[in-house]
Design an enzyme around this catalytic site. Structure first.
Site, mmCIF file in Angstrom:
data_model
loop_
_atom_site.group_PDB
_atom_site.id
_atom_site.type_symbol
_atom_site.label_atom_id
_atom_site.label_comp_id
_atom_site.label_asym_id
_atom_site.label_seq_id
_atom_site.Cartn_x
_atom_site.Cartn_y
_atom_site.Cartn_z
ATOM 1 N N ARG A 75 -54.774 81.255 -59.891
ATOM 2 C CA ARG A 75 -55.273 79.897 -60.130
ATOM 3 C C ARG A 75 -54.157 78.885 -59.878
ATOM 4 N NH1 ARG A 75 -59.285 82.062 -59.566
ATOM 5 N NH2 ARG A 75 -61.113 82.215 -60.912
ATOM 6 N N TYR A 96 -55.452 75.308 -58.854
ATOM 7 C CA TYR A 96 -56.334 74.855 -59.934
ATOM 8 C C TYR A 96 -55.513 74.458 -61.154
ATOM 9 C CZ TYR A 96 -60.269 74.969 -63.201
ATOM 10 O OH TYR A 96 -61.214 74.638 -64.141
ATOM 11 N N PRO A 113 -72.933 77.861 -62.734
ATOM 12 C CA PRO A 113 -73.263 78.370 -61.398
ATOM 13 C C PRO A 113 -72.021 78.713 -60.578
ATOM 14 C CG PRO A 113 -74.709 76.561 -61.950
ATOM 15 C CD PRO A 113 -73.704 76.635 -63.067
ATOM 16 N N SER A 114 -70.992 77.862 -60.634
ATOM 17 C CA SER A 114 -69.821 78.152 -59.789
ATOM 18 C C SER A 114 -69.040 79.358 -60.296
ATOM 19 C CB SER A 114 -68.905 76.937 -59.669
ATOM 20 O OG SER A 114 -68.190 76.717 -60.853
ATOM 21 N N ASP A 168 -70.202 60.900 -54.715
ATOM 22 C CA ASP A 168 -69.065 61.759 -54.382
ATOM 23 C C ASP A 168 -67.835 61.092 -54.998
ATOM 24 O OD1 ASP A 168 -66.889 63.038 -53.282
ATOM 25 O OD2 ASP A 168 -67.628 62.955 -51.214
ATOM 26 N N ARG A 181 -67.807 82.463 -57.998
ATOM 27 C CA ARG A 181 -66.438 82.999 -57.963
ATOM 28 C C ARG A 181 -66.443 84.504 -58.213
ATOM 29 N NH1 ARG A 181 -65.703 78.079 -60.364
ATOM 30 N NH2 ARG A 181 -65.669 78.744 -62.523
ATOM 31 N N ARG A 196 -60.687 89.637 -71.162
ATOM 32 C CA ARG A 196 -59.557 88.795 -71.591
ATOM 33 C C ARG A 196 -59.960 87.821 -72.697
ATOM 34 N NH1 ARG A 196 -58.998 85.146 -65.977
ATOM 35 N NH2 ARG A 196 -60.760 83.796 -66.445
ATOM 36 N N LYS A 243 -55.084 70.839 -62.913
ATOM 37 C CA LYS A 243 -55.584 70.614 -64.278
ATOM 38 C C LYS A 243 -54.448 70.243 -65.232
ATOM 39 C CE LYS A 243 -60.050 71.304 -63.679
ATOM 40 N NZ LYS A 243 -61.038 70.243 -63.916
HETATM 41 P P1 NAD Z 1 -69.896 73.886 -61.486
HETATM 42 O O1 NAD Z 1 -68.583 74.146 -60.795
HETATM 43 O O2 NAD Z 1 -70.891 74.985 -61.484
HETATM 44 O O3 NAD Z 1 -70.568 72.597 -60.893
HETATM 45 C C1 NAD Z 1 -69.765 71.569 -60.389
HETATM 46 C C2 NAD Z 1 -70.613 70.342 -60.118
HETATM 47 O O4 NAD Z 1 -69.726 69.389 -59.520
HETATM 48 C C3 NAD Z 1 -71.749 70.570 -59.153
HETATM 49 O O5 NAD Z 1 -72.929 69.990 -59.680
HETATM 50 C C4 NAD Z 1 -71.287 69.849 -57.885
HETATM 51 O O6 NAD Z 1 -72.360 69.323 -57.119
HETATM 52 C C5 NAD Z 1 -70.412 68.766 -58.462
HETATM 53 N N1 NAD Z 1 -69.419 68.256 -57.507
HETATM 54 C C6 NAD Z 1 -68.670 68.985 -56.654
HETATM 55 N N2 NAD Z 1 -67.915 68.169 -55.893
HETATM 56 C C7 NAD Z 1 -68.204 66.900 -56.291
HETATM 57 C C8 NAD Z 1 -67.771 65.625 -55.876
HETATM 58 N N3 NAD Z 1 -66.887 65.488 -54.878
HETATM 59 N N4 NAD Z 1 -68.271 64.533 -56.494
HETATM 60 C C9 NAD Z 1 -69.166 64.663 -57.490
HETATM 61 N N5 NAD Z 1 -69.625 65.852 -57.939
HETATM 62 C C10 NAD Z 1 -69.147 66.955 -57.334
HETATM 63 O O7 NAD Z 1 -69.629 73.393 -62.985
HETATM 64 P P2 NAD Z 1 -68.597 73.907 -64.069
HETATM 65 O O8 NAD Z 1 -68.094 75.289 -63.747
HETATM 66 O O9 NAD Z 1 -69.235 73.641 -65.363
HETATM 67 O O10 NAD Z 1 -67.324 72.952 -63.873
HETATM 68 C C11 NAD Z 1 -67.336 71.598 -64.313
HETATM 69 C C12 NAD Z 1 -65.916 71.186 -64.672
HETATM 70 O O11 NAD Z 1 -65.428 72.039 -65.707
HETATM 71 C C13 NAD Z 1 -64.905 71.303 -63.525
HETATM 72 O O12 NAD Z 1 -63.979 70.243 -63.591
HETATM 73 C C14 NAD Z 1 -64.226 72.613 -63.813
HETATM 74 O O13 NAD Z 1 -62.925 72.689 -63.258
HETATM 75 C C15 NAD Z 1 -64.180 72.580 -65.327
HETATM 76 N N6 NAD Z 1 -64.006 73.900 -65.941
HETATM 77 C C16 NAD Z 1 -64.914 74.882 -65.724
HETATM 78 C C17 NAD Z 1 -64.713 76.126 -66.315
HETATM 79 C C18 NAD Z 1 -65.673 77.265 -66.110
HETATM 80 O O14 NAD Z 1 -65.318 78.421 -66.427
HETATM 81 N N7 NAD Z 1 -66.870 77.032 -65.641
HETATM 82 C C19 NAD Z 1 -63.580 76.348 -67.097
HETATM 83 C C20 NAD Z 1 -62.678 75.312 -67.290
HETATM 84 C C21 NAD Z 1 -62.908 74.086 -66.711
#
Ligand code: NAD
Length: 241
Positions: free
Chosen positions: A139, A142, A178-179, A54, A183, A200, A146
């Site tokens: 957002r 967020y 997955p996330s 974590d 959403r 978009r 970021k």
């Molecule tokens: P996701 O959100 O589907 O998965 C997130 C992962 O983070 C999961 O495996 C979860 O178990 C882990 N996690 C959550 N809390 C945690 C903690 N406290 N400690 C350790 N691990 C933890 O994955 P994603 O959407 O690919 O996002 C990954 C990163 O990319 C994030 O920082 C997100 O903000 C960024 N991001 C994602 C997108 C998008 O559209 N998916 C766009 C821009 C940026």
């Protein structure tokens, strides 16, 4: 093998972008430590050292990073808070800043002394195009967090540029993970929300985690030796209007 001989430490490697980066790093010959809050998600990352972590647990994070002595540190853990400023609570503000910003601060603090001692390293912080680069609706927390990731990355880059350490941020647009599907479901109309997200995108599609991983391989490798302190946008043309 573009990452042969390099030790990499990756947070949130269980799914989405972090998972794709871990898989790409393994393919490119890196010695990978892959961590996630949920260690069950790390199954199948053959060849990686995997364990639950974590990133908001400062002591656990800093001792894991220091033990791994990474040449490449990928800070991927992050949470999306959906909503405008009117929807945001102090608890949610603290949660977003702790997970998205403070954890990167702590892991970089743990990684930097070893990187300097060994003559160099590369830090890759996952930010987002929703930050200083563009404003996406609902957002608020967020984007605020970021934007701080970009500033934190740039500050480290300028302070360590003469010590051989590079720090770059990756700013993805909307990426299939997955996330993202969680959403979309949370809006109450999955199909309409997905359509709006795609609408978009000038390219007419959302990104793939593997596409972000290609950039992370480049930034982790010596191929990117002349870039530091940058927010690398990878968003299918979204920020380009
Ligand atoms: P996701 O959100 O589907 O998965 C997130 C992962 O983070 C999961 O495996 C979860 O178990 C882990 N996690 C959550 N809390 C945690 C903690 N406290 N400690 C350790 N691990 C933890 O994955 P994603 O959407 O690919 O996002 C990954 C990163 O990319 C994030 O920082 C997100 O903000 C960024 N991001 C994602 C997108 C998008 O559209 N998916 C766009 C821009 C940026």
């Amino acid at each position: 093998m573009r990452l042969q001989g390099k030790r990499a430490f990756i947070t949130a490697a269980g799914q989405g972008i972090g998972r794709a980066i871990a898989e790409a790093y393994l393919r490119e010959g890196a010695d990978v430590t892959a961590t996630d809050l949920n260690d069950g998600l790390l199954e199948g990352l053959k060849g990686a050292r995997c364990f639950a972590l974590d990133v908001t647990d400062r002591a656990a994070l800093q001792s894991a990073v220091a033990d791994a002595a990474p040449d490449i540190l990928v800070n991927c853990a992050g949470v999306v808070h959906a909503g405008s400023i009117a929807d945001a609570t102090d608890d949610e503000f603290d949660f977003a800043m702790n997970l998205n910003v403070r954890a990167q601060f702590h892991s970089m603090q743990a990684a930097l002394p070893g990187m300097v001692e060994r003559g160099g390293g590369s830090i890759v912080n996952i930010a987002s195009v929703a930050s200083t680069i563009l404003a996406a609706p609902n957002r608020y927390l967020y984007a605020t967090s970021k934007a701080a990731v970009i500033a934190s990355t740039k500050s480290v880059a300028v302070d360590y540029v003469q010590k051989g350490v590079r720090a770059n941020a990756i700013c993805p647009g909307t990426v299939d993970s997955p996330s993202l599907h969680d959403r979309l479901r949370a809006t109450g109309n999955y199909e309409a929300a997905l359509e709006a997200f795609i609408a978009r995108q000038p390219m007419g599609r959302i990104g793939l985690p593997e596409e972000i991983a290609h950039l992370a391989v480049y930034l982790g490798s010596d191929e990117s030796g002349f870039t530091t302190g940058q927010a690398h946008v990878i968003d299918g043309g979204w920020a380009n209007g």
